[in-house]
Each structure stands twice: as structure tokens, then as C-alpha cells.
Design a protein around this motif. Structure first.
Motif, short mmCIF file in Angstrom:
data_model
loop_
_atom_site.label_atom_id
_atom_site.label_comp_id
_atom_site.label_asym_id
_atom_site.label_seq_id
_atom_site.Cartn_x
_atom_site.Cartn_y
_atom_site.Cartn_z
N PHE A 47 0.83 -1.21 0.00
CA PHE A 47 0.00 0.00 0.00
C PHE A 47 0.87 1.26 0.00
O PHE A 47 0.54 2.24 -0.68
N ARG A 48 1.96 1.25 0.73
CA ARG A 48 2.85 2.42 0.71
C ARG A 48 3.41 2.66 -0.68
O ARG A 48 3.47 3.81 -1.14
N SER A 49 3.82 1.60 -1.36
CA SER A 49 4.37 1.79 -2.70
C SER A 49 3.28 2.24 -3.68
O SER A 49 3.55 3.06 -4.57
N ALA A 50 2.05 1.77 -3.50
CA ALA A 50 0.95 2.24 -4.35
C ALA A 50 0.71 3.73 -4.12
O ALA A 50 0.51 4.49 -5.08
N THR A 58 -9.07 5.12 -0.63
CA THR A 58 -9.23 3.73 -0.23
C THR A 58 -7.89 3.12 0.16
O THR A 58 -7.79 2.41 1.16
N SER A 59 -6.86 3.42 -0.59
CA SER A 59 -5.52 2.89 -0.28
C SER A 59 -5.02 3.42 1.06
O SER A 59 -4.39 2.69 1.82
N LEU A 63 -4.16 1.10 4.12
CA LEU A 63 -2.83 1.17 4.73
C LEU A 63 -2.96 1.37 6.23
O LEU A 63 -2.26 0.72 7.01
N GLY A 64 -3.85 2.27 6.64
CA GLY A 64 -4.07 2.47 8.08
C GLY A 64 -4.49 1.19 8.77
O GLY A 64 -3.99 0.87 9.86
#
Length: 186
Positions: A47-50, A58-59, A63-64
Motif C-alpha cells: 500500500f505504501r508503494s501504491a 481507499t488505499s 494502509l491504516g
């Protein structure tokens, strides 16, 4: 990867998404999907890389949630702070242990099962027994209901599964969003 994911073949879809991300490193979608089918630190990393490629509500919420799942409350607070959505408020409350965010989430989406449960527990600890009992009764009717979170990428994955259980999944999804009449009609 998407077809495999649509049929709950998560290990195989994860391998496809890893390969797709390597072949197309600027693709937000492959990294997002990788996060969805991964767990723990692997989900956090995906998710961080996205999000480095494209900021996406939404990401950020996912991630959270992934950060909370690995016990990184500080990281979750940083990611979720300022997001205007009941799911983000609920998870921010989890990260801060601040019941006012459960209240905010439940006020915005009154049948949000997880927020009702967390708020009832908070009230119970505070000695507000009657309020806790009232919320637990509401929770019993709303256990699986959560606010809708727009996710066109997951909609695309789910559209690939045209198997016999598709209608049941669609009805269950509508029920989780509190849309009982459309769920029954499905």
C-alpha cells in the motif's frame, strides 16, 4: 492475478501481482491489488508503494488498517489523520484509543457494527452501563454492516467472478452496507 483473486486464490494472485509490479513498476493498480491480498508488513509495503504512485482514499484507509494489524498505531494515526470517512474515523479511534472517533463514525453511519461494538466497550469501561447495553443491542442487529467505501479496483476484480455464488456475495455486500431491500432483491 485479478481472476485468481476473484476466485479467492490469494497465494497465486499474490505471485502474479508481485510479477506484474516488477514488470510495470509505475502501475498503481498492481501494488494496490498486492496490498489487498497480502497480510502484515507485506500489505503495508504494497500500500505504501501504491500511494507513492498515486494518492488514493481507499488505499490510505487500507494502509491504516494494515498498520493497525501489525501494531503500528503511530503509523496508522499519521496515515488516517484528517481523512473524512467513517471507516477512517473508526480506525483512527483504534489507533488513538479515543472513543470520540467511534462516536463520530457511529453518528455518520449509525449501523456501523464495529464502531458500535468499540463504543459500547468504551462506555462499559467508563461505567456507562445503560449506554453500553443499548449499543450492544444495536450492534447485535448490525454486526456485519460497515459504511460503503468506494473501491472501483475491487469492483473490477469481483466482476471477474461470475460463478454461482456471485449473487450471494453481492447480496452480502449490500447487507454489510445496510442496504437490506436491494440485498433481498438480489
Amino acid at each position: 492475478g485479478m481472476a485468481l483473486q476473484a476466485h479467492q486464490q490469494f497465494d497465486a494472485s499474490r505471485q502474479c501481482y508481485l510479477r506484474a509490479s516488477a514488470l510495470d513498476p509505475k502501475s498503481f493498480e498492481w501494488r494496490y491489488y498486492l496490498g489487498v491480498v497480502s497480510e502484515g508488513q507485506a500489505a503495508v509495503d504494497a500500500f505504501r508503494s501504491a500511494l507513492k504512485i498515486r494518492d488514493d482514499l481507499t488505499s490510505r484507509i487500507k494502509l491504516g488498517e494494515a498498520l493497525l494489524s501489525i501494531g503500528d498505531d503511530a503509523g496508522a494515526r499519521e496515515i488516517l489523520r484528517g481523512i473524512d470517512h467513517p471507516v477512517a474515523w473508526f480506525n483512527y479511534g483504534r489507533a488513538t484509543r479515543d472513543a470520540s472517533y467511534y462516536e463520530k463514525a457511529a453518528a455518520a453511519f449509525p449501523r456501523y457494527g464495529a464502531a458500535l461494538f468499540a463504543l459500547a466497550q468504551s462506555y462499559q469501561r467508563a461505567g456507562r452501563t445503560a449506554d453500553a447495553q443499548r449499543l450492544m443491542a444495536e450492534y447485535a442487529r448490525s454486526k456485519t454492516i460497515a459504511p460503503p467505501l468506494e473501491d472501483p479496483l475491487m469492483d473490477a476484480v469481483q466482476a471477474l467472478n461470475r460463478g454461482p455464488d456471485r449473487l450471494l456475495r453481492e447480496a452480502a455486500n449490500l447487507e454489510r452496507q445496510g442496504q437490506l431491500q436491494p440485498a433481498i432483491a438480489t
